[in-house]
Design an enzyme around this catalytic site. Structure first.
Site, PDB file in Angstrom:
ATOM      1  N   GLY A 165       0.831  -1.214   0.000  1.00 31.71           N
ATOM      2  CA  GLY A 165       0.000   0.000   0.000  1.00 31.71           C
ATOM      3  C   GLY A 165       0.858   1.255   0.000  1.00 31.71           C
TER       4      GLY A 165
ATOM      5  N   ARG B   6       1.026  -5.210  -5.801  1.00 29.20           N
ATOM      6  CA  ARG B   6       1.189  -6.459  -5.061  1.00 29.20           C
ATOM      7  C   ARG B   6       1.432  -7.532  -6.119  1.00 29.20           C
ATOM      8  NH1 ARG B   6      -0.552  -4.705   0.132  1.00 29.20           N
ATOM      9  NH2 ARG B   6      -2.160  -3.123  -0.042  1.00 29.20           N
TER      10      ARG B   6
ATOM     11  N   ASP C 159       5.279  -4.935   6.085  1.00 27.64           N
ATOM     12  CA  ASP C 159       5.925  -6.196   6.501  1.00 27.64           C
ATOM     13  C   ASP C 159       5.865  -7.281   5.423  1.00 27.64           C
ATOM     14  OD1 ASP C 159       3.227  -6.530   6.844  1.00 27.64           O
ATOM     15  OD2 ASP C 159       3.323  -7.186   8.932  1.00 27.64           O
TER      16      ASP C 159
ATOM     17  N   THR D 244       3.977   2.869   5.668  1.00 26.04           N
ATOM     18  CA  THR D 244       2.560   2.498   5.834  1.00 26.04           C
ATOM     19  C   THR D 244       1.942   3.458   6.844  1.00 26.04           C
ATOM     20  OG1 THR D 244       1.068   0.849   6.798  1.00 26.04           O
ATOM     21  CG2 THR D 244       3.343   0.659   7.409  1.00 26.04           C
TER      22      THR D 244
ATOM     23  N   ASP E 109      -0.426   2.896   8.904  1.00 22.92           N
ATOM     24  CA  ASP E 109      -0.936   2.253  10.126  1.00 22.92           C
ATOM     25  C   ASP E 109       0.048   2.240  11.296  1.00 22.92           C
ATOM     26  OD1 ASP E 109      -3.315   1.689   8.900  1.00 22.92           O
ATOM     27  OD2 ASP E 109      -2.695  -0.293   8.225  1.00 22.92           O
TER      28      ASP E 109
ATOM     29  N   ASP F  17       2.158   0.011  11.978  1.00 21.16           N
ATOM     30  CA  ASP F  17       2.035  -1.316  12.591  1.00 21.16           C
ATOM     31  C   ASP F  17       3.287  -2.165  12.414  1.00 21.16           C
ATOM     32  OD1 ASP F  17       1.770  -1.578   9.876  1.00 21.16           O
ATOM     33  OD2 ASP F  17      -0.006  -2.844   9.924  1.00 21.16           O
TER      34      ASP F  17
ATOM     35  N   ARG G  49      -6.403  -2.086  11.202  1.00 24.38           N
ATOM     36  CA  ARG G  49      -7.001  -3.415  11.354  1.00 24.38           C
ATOM     37  C   ARG G  49      -6.449  -4.148  12.567  1.00 24.38           C
ATOM     38  NH1 ARG G  49      -7.031  -4.293   5.707  1.00 24.38           N
ATOM     39  NH2 ARG G  49      -9.109  -3.569   5.236  1.00 24.38           N
TER      40      ARG G  49
HETATM   41  P1  ATP Z   1       0.832  -2.971   3.436  1.00 26.86           P
HETATM   42  O1  ATP Z   1       1.235  -2.605   4.843  1.00 26.86           O
HETATM   43  O2  ATP Z   1       0.297  -1.840   2.683  1.00 26.86           O
HETATM   44  O3  ATP Z   1      -0.036  -4.199   3.369  1.00 26.86           O
HETATM   45  P2  ATP Z   1       2.903  -4.735   2.612  1.00 26.86           P
HETATM   46  O4  ATP Z   1       4.293  -4.552   2.164  1.00 26.86           O
HETATM   47  O5  ATP Z   1       2.704  -5.526   3.892  1.00 26.86           O
HETATM   48  O6  ATP Z   1       2.212  -3.329   2.680  1.00 26.86           O
HETATM   49  P3  ATP Z   1       1.836  -6.934   1.037  1.00 26.86           P
HETATM   50  O7  ATP Z   1       0.810  -6.946  -0.028  1.00 26.86           O
HETATM   51  O8  ATP Z   1       1.643  -7.808   2.213  1.00 26.86           O
HETATM   52  O9  ATP Z   1       2.048  -5.402   1.433  1.00 26.86           O
HETATM   53  O10 ATP Z   1       3.247  -7.346   0.369  1.00 26.86           O
HETATM   54  C1  ATP Z   1       3.720  -6.671  -0.785  1.00 26.86           C
HETATM   55  C2  ATP Z   1       4.324  -7.665  -1.738  1.00 26.86           C
HETATM   56  O11 ATP Z   1       5.425  -8.318  -1.091  1.00 26.86           O
HETATM   57  C3  ATP Z   1       3.399  -8.804  -2.147  1.00 26.86           C
HETATM   58  O12 ATP Z   1       2.542  -8.426  -3.202  1.00 26.86           O
HETATM   59  C4  ATP Z   1       4.396  -9.863  -2.582  1.00 26.86           C
HETATM   60  O13 ATP Z   1       4.850  -9.619  -3.896  1.00 26.86           O
HETATM   61  C5  ATP Z   1       5.547  -9.648  -1.605  1.00 26.86           C
HETATM   62  N1  ATP Z   1       5.438 -10.639  -0.522  1.00 26.86           N
HETATM   63  C6  ATP Z   1       4.675 -10.561   0.580  1.00 26.86           C
HETATM   64  N2  ATP Z   1       4.782 -11.680   1.326  1.00 26.86           N
HETATM   65  C7  ATP Z   1       5.624 -12.498   0.657  1.00 26.86           C
HETATM   66  C8  ATP Z   1       6.153 -13.806   0.886  1.00 26.86           C
HETATM   67  N3  ATP Z   1       5.811 -14.519   1.950  1.00 26.86           N
HETATM   68  N4  ATP Z   1       7.003 -14.310  -0.029  1.00 26.86           N
HETATM   69  C9  ATP Z   1       7.365 -13.598  -1.118  1.00 26.86           C
HETATM   70  N5  ATP Z   1       6.904 -12.373  -1.388  1.00 26.86           N
HETATM   71  C10 ATP Z   1       6.053 -11.809  -0.533  1.00 26.86           C
END
Ligand code: ATP
Length: 328
Positions: free
Chosen positions: A15, A76, A107, A130, A132, A134, A176
């Site tokens: 995000g 994503r 994360d 992010t 949040d 978090d 959340r």
């Molecule tokens: P937000 O806080 O906005 O959710 P985020 O970085 O946690 O941000 P995610 O959608 O969870 O967002 O992760 C971003 C991208 O990181 C995913 O679309 C994926 O490509 C990669 N990713 C997440 N988890 C994994 C994993 N376990 N193995 C490999 N790639 C991952």
């Protein structure tokens, strides 16, 4: 002696949040300062797999420090979750001569980076972006401070209409898993009650508090509700419940949604982004990898990815008491 790095990639993933552009700018300029070539990677891991890279220099990031969103776009990627996808991404980086990258995200993005690092021994650093807040290992993520200011401004406006009509407003804010936004904007905007994921206030106590509020002569009330509040009812269900039990109140609901993620970053987020970008690049230059950059006691420090991902960001419980006292 660490291997000298000549090309670094930078990307935004997951995000978006205000301050991501300021962090991109910082990474690009820190690279320029240290005579390292910098490549922007478009659309997170999706763009990495496709080799969607652009060479960036100090001038290509002019005029973006004050812009919300991310000029590199975010995405994503399902494919990056597979070994084949990550192999493709690795091949693209090697083909472009990129020897390390900085990922700005949450994360999930750090988990992906950590796995990538383990599989290919590829140097990577993370910057937490992010709204949040978090993420473990930093008191502030990029965009959090901006979101607090955005939400407080909106609730101030909602209060104008609430007090003109003697209304009770349930305002849903993002959060959340953690109640950082709800707790802080609740206090900052003078909410009567704050419902967060960490604490089950209980519906009876909520009614009691609203009755007390009414009795004490308050003409309007604001209740701030985090998306994942522990009572387990969404704002519309809460409205119905209060209307059934307190006919004296005219209740309205406002779900703030994605507007909380937008807008120009606050000065705090711009400074934080600038500091984090420099630290990320200089850590890579010093041969470090697999860490997230964070703010601790006003010092920019690093936390290993596995701790940042596994750890839990905690609310400041003192704020719960302060909020209680303020809503007397
Ligand atoms: P937000 O806080 O906005 O959710 P985020 O970085 O946690 O941000 P995610 O959608 O969870 O967002 O992760 C971003 C991208 O990181 C995913 O679309 C994926 O490509 C990669 N990713 C997440 N988890 C994994 C994993 N376990 N193995 C490999 N790639 C991952």
């Amino acid at each position: 002696m660490a291997k000298t790095i000549k090309k670094i990639g930078v990307m935004t993933s997951g995000g978006d949040s205000p301050g991501m552009n300021a962090a991109i700018r910082s990474v690009v300029r820190a690279c320029a300062y240290h005579n390292i070539e910098c490549f922007g990677i478009y659309r997170g891991y999706e763009g990495m797999i496709e080799g969607d890279f652009v060479k960036m220099d100090a001038r290509s990031v002019k005029g973006i420090i004050n812009k919300g969103g991310t000029i590199l776009k975010s995405a994503r990627s399902k494919e990056f979750r597979t070994k084949e996808g990550r192999e493709k991404a690795h091949q693209q980086l090697v083909k472009a001569g990129i020897e390390a990258f900085v990922v700005i995200g949450g994360d999930g993005s750090f988990t992906g980076a950590m796995i990538f690092n383990q599989e290919f021994n590829f140097p990577v650093m993370g910057i937490p972006g992010t709204i949040d807040n978090d993420i473990f290992g930093t008191t502030h993520t990029l965009g959090y401070d901006t979101a607090l200011n955005t939400v407080v401004e909106v609730i101030d406006k909602i209060r104008d209409t609430a007090s003109s009509h003697n209304r009770l407003f349930f305002v849903e804010v993002m959060g959340r898993d953690v109640g950082h936004i709800a707790l802080n904007v609740g206090i900052g905007a003078g909410a009567e009650e704050i419902l967060i994921p960490e604490e089950d206030l209980g519906l009876e106590r909520l009614l009691e508090s609203l009755r007390r509020s009414k009795k004490s002569g308050k003409s309007s009330s604001i209740v701030v509700v985090a998306e994942g509040d522990k009572i387990g009812k969404n704002v519309f269900e809460l409205k119905d419940y209060v209307e059934e039990n307190m006919t004296e109140y005219e209740v309205r609901v406002s779900v703030l949604g994605h507007m909380q993620r937008g807008g120009a970053p606050s000065c705090f987020d711009r400074v934080l982004a600038s500091r984090m970008g420099v630290k990320a690049v200089e850590s890579l230059i010093d041969g470090h990898s697999n860490f997230m950059v964070g703010l601790k006691n006003d010092v920019i420090d690093v936390t290993p990815f596995d701790q940042a991902v596994k750890g839990k960001s905690k609310i400041n419980t003192e704020l719960l008491r302060v909020s209680d006292i303020m809503s007397i």
